[in-house]
Design a protein around this motif. Structure first.
Motif, PDB file in Angstrom:
ATOM      1  N   TYR A 214       4.978 -12.343  -4.921  1.00 13.72           N
ATOM      2  CA  TYR A 214       4.105 -13.154  -5.772  1.00 13.72           C
ATOM      3  C   TYR A 214       3.993 -14.554  -5.193  1.00 13.72           C
ATOM      4  O   TYR A 214       4.987 -15.141  -4.735  1.00 13.72           O
ATOM      5  CB  TYR A 214       4.660 -13.254  -7.193  1.00 13.72           C
ATOM      6  N   CYS A 216       1.870 -18.233  -6.458  1.00 19.06           N
ATOM      7  CA  CYS A 216       1.085 -18.805  -7.553  1.00 19.06           C
ATOM      8  C   CYS A 216       1.042 -20.317  -7.393  1.00 19.06           C
ATOM      9  O   CYS A 216       2.054 -20.943  -7.038  1.00 19.06           O
ATOM     10  CB  CYS A 216       1.701 -18.413  -8.894  1.00 19.06           C
ATOM     11  N   ARG A 240      -0.730 -11.137  -6.070  1.00 19.20           N
ATOM     12  CA  ARG A 240       0.350 -10.159  -6.171  1.00 19.20           C
ATOM     13  C   ARG A 240       0.186  -9.146  -5.061  1.00 19.20           C
ATOM     14  O   ARG A 240      -0.852  -8.498  -4.940  1.00 19.20           O
ATOM     15  CB  ARG A 240       0.323  -9.440  -7.522  1.00 19.20           C
ATOM     16  N   ALA A 244       4.720  -5.418  -4.128  1.00 22.05           N
ATOM     17  CA  ALA A 244       5.594  -6.346  -4.850  1.00 22.05           C
ATOM     18  C   ALA A 244       6.653  -5.571  -5.618  1.00 22.05           C
ATOM     19  O   ALA A 244       6.343  -4.584  -6.288  1.00 22.05           O
ATOM     20  CB  ALA A 244       4.775  -7.205  -5.802  1.00 22.05           C
ATOM     21  N   THR A 249       8.593  -8.700 -11.479  1.00 17.65           N
ATOM     22  CA  THR A 249       7.483  -8.842 -12.428  1.00 17.65           C
ATOM     23  C   THR A 249       7.872  -9.633 -13.674  1.00 17.65           C
ATOM     24  O   THR A 249       7.106 -10.499 -14.109  1.00 17.65           O
ATOM     25  CB  THR A 249       6.954  -7.452 -12.807  1.00 17.65           C
ATOM     26  N   PHE A 252       7.728 -13.331 -12.885  1.00 16.92           N
ATOM     27  CA  PHE A 252       6.360 -13.818 -12.739  1.00 16.92           C
ATOM     28  C   PHE A 252       5.665 -13.960 -14.094  1.00 16.92           C
ATOM     29  O   PHE A 252       4.999 -14.959 -14.359  1.00 16.92           O
ATOM     30  CB  PHE A 252       5.583 -12.849 -11.846  1.00 16.92           C
ATOM     31  N   PHE A 268      -5.004  -9.643  -8.289  1.00 24.25           N
ATOM     32  CA  PHE A 268      -3.805  -8.904  -8.606  1.00 24.25           C
ATOM     33  C   PHE A 268      -3.604  -7.687  -7.720  1.00 24.25           C
ATOM     34  O   PHE A 268      -2.660  -7.052  -7.850  1.00 24.25           O
ATOM     35  CB  PHE A 268      -3.818  -8.469 -10.072  1.00 24.25           C
TER      36      PHE A 268
END
Length: 648
Positions: A214, A216, A240, A244, A249, A252, A268
């Motif tokens: 991930y 961001c 993502r 991954a 998860t 995130f 995604f």
């Protein structure tokens, strides 16, 4: 436009020197503040020297920079010719952008120029998103030129493939009125997200997240000079990776829930499960061998369904492999080969005749052969409809226990109250188990109402006809509208026209309720036949059907003719009497009818409904034989039904 190389003019060299000097100043400021939150910390040797060397020594990068900012363009005899040449450069560039393919295979990116691999979605909006720029370093000049030319305020990218050796000044390319915010992958190559923000948006970095799988980056922008909270808009760009790890998860999701509501710019690339390779035998055996009675004992409805969904999802994670969706997934082999060939040819020569011919061939193949993708609908609990289809016998035991817990306790599981709502279509995806429970309850209620005669008999006609429509469309797999309409005339329309001489509704609500069955069926036939939407009158004309209201009026006239001429044995003394006029009229005949009693408003019979039309017919018409009489009426529909009550 002449594609031969031209010598750089003195003016272009001066402009390039000014650009290098501006970069020097920006690099000095950047290196003087290594703790800046906007860009990662870089060394002087890896940033300053690389930029200066690239701009001063590399003719290829210099030529790209000149094209990007239109510095050093070919000078013509007059300024007007020079401006015209620049416009041709603009037009050529955007022609290339508009013809780019929708998806490009990564293995072919290294061999192609930057202008052929760029994928942009640039409209006239202020907030724009561009995603999936593999090897972003190859197209930085093109992206910066597009941002400046279109005056984008926000421009987000994913899969930038940048690292700590790439300086922010290298990414800006002299755009002094823009800021760049980025989050690069640190554990391996690939990935990464980036946001270009115009200075007029007053961008402020919020935070970034880089964990395995991930990346961001979040920033705040403001609508005006005021930086108050109510003028703030938070922009989040997320990537993502397809591989991954699932363990990351929750981290995130927790990060997203802390910084923002649902993000505005997201890529995604979520992998889907390859259900064609699922081991359904092992999944069924695990579900069947589990003791659900003990497992769900003394649990509430919410706890019981949570236990069931977690158990099934664990089996799916273990015995259903993941796959990354491709652009040609779901196509037959020959169409997949044709699609890949078209993709490669479009990448190399998007406007050539061969590309257009191959695209036409591919579109024709799509229309000729019906492509049926598997129905794998999403669900908030991640248990798809396909799972219940493949495991219908083994999942029946735990679901029956949960369905009994819910009505007994009077509480539905909280998971059944959650729905995934799409931003692009007004569709909400609810939990499949809740739909099954709702269907069971509805069937039991309808059976109870039918057994105790609590339903209006007038509703039974439409309810049975709708059920037959659904059953017929599920049973007939053909896409031929002629075959479906023929089946409708045989199996469904007789239900709607049964005993219409005795019961023919005249109320507007009942008329439209009966007509709604045929209205819905014709709409679904057009959709099944891959035809465009048409209003109800045009659908009837296209499918060669009549309205049910018109057909009921026609049956009344048929039966009245038969009863007057003695083709049916019926005592009509309490319905009508033959009462010819004492004097002859042009439109009169000897078979004129009259109602022998005062008729209340609620009274309705085939004679009272057709009396006015029958008395208006001429003598040659009422004396015709049976078949010519019917044919004449069918040729004059407006005389049979002058006013319709159907809501078109």
């Amino acid at each position: 436009m002449d594609s031969s190389p031209s010598l750089a003019t003195q003016e272009s060299i001066d402009n390039l020197s000014k650009l290098v000097q501006e970069l020097h100043v920006k690099l000095d400021k950047l290196l003087a503040n290594p703790s800046s939150t906007v860009s990662p910390t870089v060394s002087e040797q890896s940033s300053y020297a690389s930029i200066v060397r690239a701009l001063s020594q590399s003719e290829k990068i210099k030529d790209k920079s000149q094209r990007a900012v239109l510095v050093g363009s070919q000078e013509k005899a007059t300024p007007q010719e020079t401006a015209q040449h620049d416009e041709e450069v603009h037009r050529c560039f955007f022609d290339v952008i508009s013809c780019l393919p929708n998806s490009i295979k990564r293995k072919s990116l290294v061999r192609k120029p930057a202008k052929e691999i760029t994928k942009l979605d640039a409209s006239n909006g202020a907030l724009e998103t561009a995603k999936h720029f593999p090897f972003f370093r190859n197209v930085i000049d093109t992206v910066c030129f597009l941002i400046k030319q279109r005056n984008f305020d926000i421009f987000g990218l994913t899969e930038t493939w940048l690292n700590d050796t790439d300086c922010d000044a290298f990414l800006l390319r002299g755009m002094s009125d823009y800021f760049v915010f980025r989050a690069d992958r640190v554990d391996s190559r690939g990935g990464g997200v980036l946001i270009y923000a115009h200075s007029s948006m007053l961008p402020v970095p919020v935070s970034s997240l880089v964990i395995p799988g991930y990346e961001c980056i979040a920033i705040d922008i403001f609508s005006n000079s005021s930086t108050s909270a109510h003028n703030c808009i938070r922009i989040v760009t997320v990537y993502r990776a397809p591989n991954a790890p699932i363990s990351e998860t929750p981290t995130f999701i927790n990060y997203l829930s802390q910084i923002t509501s649902p993000p505005l710019i997201v890529s995604f690339s979520a992998p889907s499960r390859n259900f064609s390779l699922a081991n359904w035998d092992i999944i069924n055996s695990h579900i069947a061998c589990h003791d659900w009675t003990i497992a769900l004992l003394n649990k509430t409805a919410t706890e019981a369904y949570s236990y069931f969904s977690n158990f099934v999802n664990g089996l799916l994670d273990a015995f259903v492999p993941l796959k990354v969706p491709k652009s040609s997934s779901g196509y037959p082999k020959f169409l997949s080969i044709l699609h890949d060939r078209l993709e490669r040819l479009h990448s190399a020569a998007p406007n050539c005749d061969s590309t257009h011919m191959l695209r036409a061939r591919f579109n024709k193949a799509l229309k000729t052969f019906e492509i049926k993708l598997p129905k794998v609908n999403g669900s908030p609990d991640k248990i798809l409809n396909l799972v219940y289809t493949k495991c219908k016998f083994t999942t029946a035991v735990p679901l029956s226990l949960i369905f009994n817990i819910s009505p007994t306790s009077g509480v539905a599981p909280s998971q059944w109250k959650i729905a995934h709502i799409s931003n692009h279509r007004p569709i909400s995806l609810t939990v499949t188990a809740s739909k099954l429970f709702e269907k069971i309850v509805i069937n039991d209620l309808v059976s109870y109402l039918d057994d105790n005669s609590l339903l209006d008999p007038r509703q039974a006609v439409t309810r049975k006809a709708r059920s037959m429509c659904n059953l017929m469309l599920r049973s007939f797999l053909t896409t031929s509208s002629e075959a479906l309409v023929k089946a409708y005339k045989i199996y469904i329309r007789p239900l709607l026209e049964s005993s219409t001489v005795i019961w023919n509704p005249t109320a507007i609500g009942l008329v439209n309720r009966l007509e709604s069955v045929q209205r819905e069926f014709t709409r679904r036939v057009l959709w099944r036949s891959h035809l465009s939407y048409l209003p109800y009158p045009q659908r009837l004309e296209h499918l060669q059907l009549e309205t049910l209201e018109y057909r009921r009026a026609l049956n009344d006239m048929y039966f009245l003719f038969d009863s007057v001429n003695g083709f049916v044995h019926l005592d009509t003394s309490n319905l009508y009497s033959i009462a010819p006029l004492s004097r002859s009229l042009r439109s009169s005949h000897n078979l004129r009818l009259a109602i022998p009693f005062f008729m209340p408003v609620s009274f309705s019979s085939y004679a009272s409904r057709s009396l006015t039309l029958w008395n208006s017919l001429s003598t040659p018409v009422v004396t015709l034989p049976r078949i010519p009489y019917r044919n004449l009426l069918r040729r004059t529909p407006l005389s049979v039904l002058p006013k319709s009550h159907i809501k078109l």
